[in-house]
Design a protein around this motif. Structure first.
Motif, mmCIF file in Angstrom:
data_model
loop_
_atom_site.group_PDB
_atom_site.id
_atom_site.type_symbol
_atom_site.label_atom_id
_atom_site.label_comp_id
_atom_site.label_asym_id
_atom_site.label_seq_id
_atom_site.Cartn_x
_atom_site.Cartn_y
_atom_site.Cartn_z
ATOM 1 N N ILE A 189 0.857 -1.194 0.000
ATOM 2 C CA ILE A 189 0.000 0.000 0.000
ATOM 3 C C ILE A 189 0.888 1.238 0.000
ATOM 4 C CG2 ILE A 189 -1.682 1.340 1.326
ATOM 5 C CD1 ILE A 189 -2.788 -1.331 2.380
ATOM 6 N N PRO A 190 0.729 2.121 -0.978
ATOM 7 C CA PRO A 190 1.604 3.302 -1.045
ATOM 8 C C PRO A 190 1.355 4.247 0.132
ATOM 9 C CG PRO A 190 -0.155 3.435 -2.682
ATOM 10 C CD PRO A 190 -0.237 2.062 -2.085
ATOM 11 N N ASP A 191 2.384 4.989 0.498
ATOM 12 C CA ASP A 191 2.276 5.905 1.639
ATOM 13 C C ASP A 191 1.185 6.956 1.435
ATOM 14 O OD1 ASP A 191 4.289 4.566 2.943
ATOM 15 O OD2 ASP A 191 5.879 5.924 2.278
ATOM 16 N N ARG A 192 0.909 7.291 0.173
ATOM 17 C CA ARG A 192 -0.121 8.301 -0.071
ATOM 18 C C ARG A 192 -1.523 7.791 0.273
ATOM 19 N NH1 ARG A 192 1.361 6.353 -5.045
ATOM 20 N NH2 ARG A 192 -0.287 5.388 -6.308
ATOM 21 N N ASP A 193 -1.700 6.470 0.299
ATOM 22 C CA ASP A 193 -2.989 5.875 0.683
ATOM 23 C C ASP A 193 -2.981 5.663 2.200
ATOM 24 O OD1 ASP A 193 -5.413 4.617 0.855
ATOM 25 O OD2 ASP A 193 -4.894 2.912 -0.436
ATOM 26 N N VAL A 194 -3.045 6.772 2.919
ATOM 27 C CA VAL A 194 -2.843 6.741 4.370
ATOM 28 C C VAL A 194 -3.912 5.912 5.063
ATOM 29 C CG1 VAL A 194 -2.673 8.165 6.461
ATOM 30 C CG2 VAL A 194 -1.712 8.983 4.307
ATOM 31 N N ASP A 195 -5.165 6.030 4.641
ATOM 32 C CA ASP A 195 -6.258 5.341 5.326
ATOM 33 C C ASP A 195 -6.075 3.828 5.293
ATOM 34 O OD1 ASP A 195 -7.430 7.724 5.976
ATOM 35 O OD2 ASP A 195 -8.849 7.708 4.316
ATOM 36 N N ASN A 196 -5.803 3.281 4.108
ATOM 37 C CA ASN A 196 -5.628 1.832 4.021
ATOM 38 C C ASN A 196 -4.334 1.364 4.677
ATOM 39 O OD1 ASN A 196 -8.008 0.821 2.735
ATOM 40 N ND2 ASN A 196 -7.328 1.727 0.809
ATOM 41 N N LYS A 197 -3.312 2.207 4.645
ATOM 42 C CA LYS A 197 -2.068 1.862 5.348
ATOM 43 C C LYS A 197 -2.345 1.727 6.843
ATOM 44 C CE LYS A 197 1.918 2.207 3.976
ATOM 45 N NZ LYS A 197 2.882 1.244 3.401
ATOM 46 N N LYS A 198 -3.104 2.654 7.402
ATOM 47 C CA LYS A 198 -3.426 2.589 8.830
ATOM 48 C C LYS A 198 -4.298 1.372 9.139
ATOM 49 C CE LYS A 198 -4.837 6.947 9.212
ATOM 50 N NZ LYS A 198 -5.250 8.255 9.805
ATOM 51 N N LYS A 199 -5.262 1.082 8.274
ATOM 52 C CA LYS A 199 -6.103 -0.095 8.497
ATOM 53 C C LYS A 199 -5.269 -1.369 8.527
ATOM 54 C CE LYS A 199 -10.263 1.753 6.296
ATOM 55 N NZ LYS A 199 -11.114 1.712 5.091
ATOM 56 N N ALA A 200 -4.321 -1.483 7.576
ATOM 57 C CA ALA A 200 -3.494 -2.681 7.507
ATOM 58 C C ALA A 200 -2.645 -2.841 8.768
ATOM 59 C CB ALA A 200 -2.603 -2.626 6.262
ATOM 60 N N LEU A 201 -2.054 -1.755 9.236
ATOM 61 C CA LEU A 201 -1.256 -1.815 10.464
ATOM 62 C C LEU A 201 -2.122 -2.185 11.668
ATOM 63 C CD1 LEU A 201 0.914 1.350 9.813
ATOM 64 C CD2 LEU A 201 1.812 -0.965 10.086
ATOM 65 N N TYR A 202 -3.324 -1.654 11.711
ATOM 66 C CA TYR A 202 -4.213 -1.912 12.850
ATOM 67 C C TYR A 202 -4.648 -3.378 12.904
ATOM 68 C CZ TYR A 202 -8.308 -1.583 15.898
ATOM 69 O OH TYR A 202 -9.213 -1.777 16.913
ATOM 70 N N VAL A 203 -5.142 -3.905 11.774
ATOM 71 C CA VAL A 203 -5.632 -5.284 11.797
ATOM 72 C C VAL A 203 -4.477 -6.259 12.014
ATOM 73 C CG1 VAL A 203 -7.726 -4.848 10.462
ATOM 74 C CG2 VAL A 203 -5.612 -5.419 9.255
ATOM 75 N N ALA A 204 -3.303 -5.927 11.471
ATOM 76 C CA ALA A 204 -2.136 -6.781 11.696
ATOM 77 C C ALA A 204 -1.740 -6.768 13.168
ATOM 78 C CB ALA A 204 -0.968 -6.319 10.830
ATOM 79 N N GLY A 205 -1.758 -5.591 13.784
ATOM 80 C CA GLY A 205 -1.404 -5.492 15.199
ATOM 81 C C GLY A 205 -2.368 -6.241 16.095
#
Length: 340
Positions: A263-279
């Protein structure tokens, strides 16, 4: 009542301000109630998420014009009587335009251009049921023209979204939402059948299978769609959510890792979702080091994201009291706000 409807829509928008479907519903509701500035802002967010969405472009144009009318911005000074007269004449001209097109359709029932022009007129006037009925007739006389069918399907979705927006009773709104999700899934299936090599359509179908909890079907479509480099990261994210729901946790975690990378850094929302569900999943699997890595990265991006602060506190407590163990539920079933 409509105040409650706006309250719930705005609450949903606050939770996920860039979700195109929530912004679409908010744009409709706000536009109907004359809150043009806020409605236009919602439609702009739909346009940003889906640049090819014709409905967003049309509504921005229509609402901008309605806002100008409401403010009396007609390009010059007019008294109230002149304004009323001009508006009445405009309405009569529009009615005449509709009647002319209807006569053309009667005279040339096989000329599809007249159906399309009148349908667009109905859409601009937010007469979505009329647009749907007209395109249904156009599809009949076209001998199954695929372009007409797609426009007809789009009009059916548009009419259902309007019903959701206008419904006052929560049970009725829920019923319309169920119909909308069912129809949307059906439309996506039809598009994939017509365009089997279009990976964007396969992603949309897989995403809607996920939303309706048909996880095995979702996995099948998304595994094909992940070959689209523009959607690889978000495909991995949604695939991870599907694997997690069928309790394939290691597969879910590996897909979350790939999602975070892709997920590119510019897609902040999906980047945050991915980090959250992974955590959260790492914490459930008692991998405290991995959970801390994901959630700390997320906190660096947005410390206020959901319950990330509380999860980090829980990790700190586990570090101090390792014998306490982990009591962390896996992520709940994803909904329409969990992935775009």
């Amino acid at each position: 009542d409509w105040e409650n409807e706006l309250y719930y829509l705005r609450a949903a928008l606050t939770a996920d301000p860039k979700d195109p479907e929530i912004n679409r519903l908010c744009g409709m509701a706000l536009g109907e109630r004359g809150q043009f500035d806020q409605a236009i802002a919602c439609w702009h967010r739909v346009e940003e998420a889906r640049p090819t969405d014709e409905e967003a472009l049309r509504n921005i144009s229509v609402l901008t014009e309605r806002r100008a009318r409401s403010r009396g911005d007609f390009g010059g000074d007019e008294d109230e009587t002149a304004k009323k007269l001009r508006l009445r004449n405009q309405q009569q001209e529009e009615q005449t335009h509709e009647q002319k097109l209807l006569k053309k359709i009667l005279a040339e029932p096989k000329n599809l251009a007249n159906y399309l022009e009148l349908s667009q007129y109905y859409i601009n006037e937010e007469r979505y049921q009329d647009s749907e009925d007209l395109l249904g007739k156009a599809y009949e006389v076209s001998d199954g023209d695929m372009e007409i069918r797609e426009k007809w399907e789009d009009s059916q979705l548009r009419r259902l979204r309007q019903q959701i927006s206008l419904a006052k009773d929560p049970a009725e709104k829920k019923k319309f939402q169920a119909k909308y999700f069912e129809k949307e899934l059906d439309v996506c299936k039809n598009r994939v059948e017509r365009y089997p090599n279009n990976l964007a359509f396969r992603y949309e179908l897989g995403y809607r299978y996920m939303l309706t909890k048909q996880y095995n079907d979702a996995i099948r479509e998304l595994q094909g769609a992940k070959n689209d480099p523009r959607r690889k990261g978000v495909c991995m994210l949604v695939l991870g959510q599907c694997f997690q729901q069928i309790k394939q946790y290691r597969l879910a975690m590996s897909h979350y890792d790939l999602a975070i990378q892709e997920i590119p850094d510019r897609d902040v929302d999906n980047k945050k979702k991915a980090l959250y569900v992974a955590g959260r999943l790492a914490l459930h699997l008692k991998n405290v080091d991995a959970a801390e890595k994901y959630l700390s990265t997320l906190a660096g991006l947005d410390f206020t994201y959901k319950d990330v602060a509380a999860l980090l506190d829980k990790i700190a407590h586990l570090r101090e009291n390792p014998e306490s163990g982990v009591k962390q539920e896996p992520n709940p079933a994803p909904d329409r706000s969990d992935a775009d």
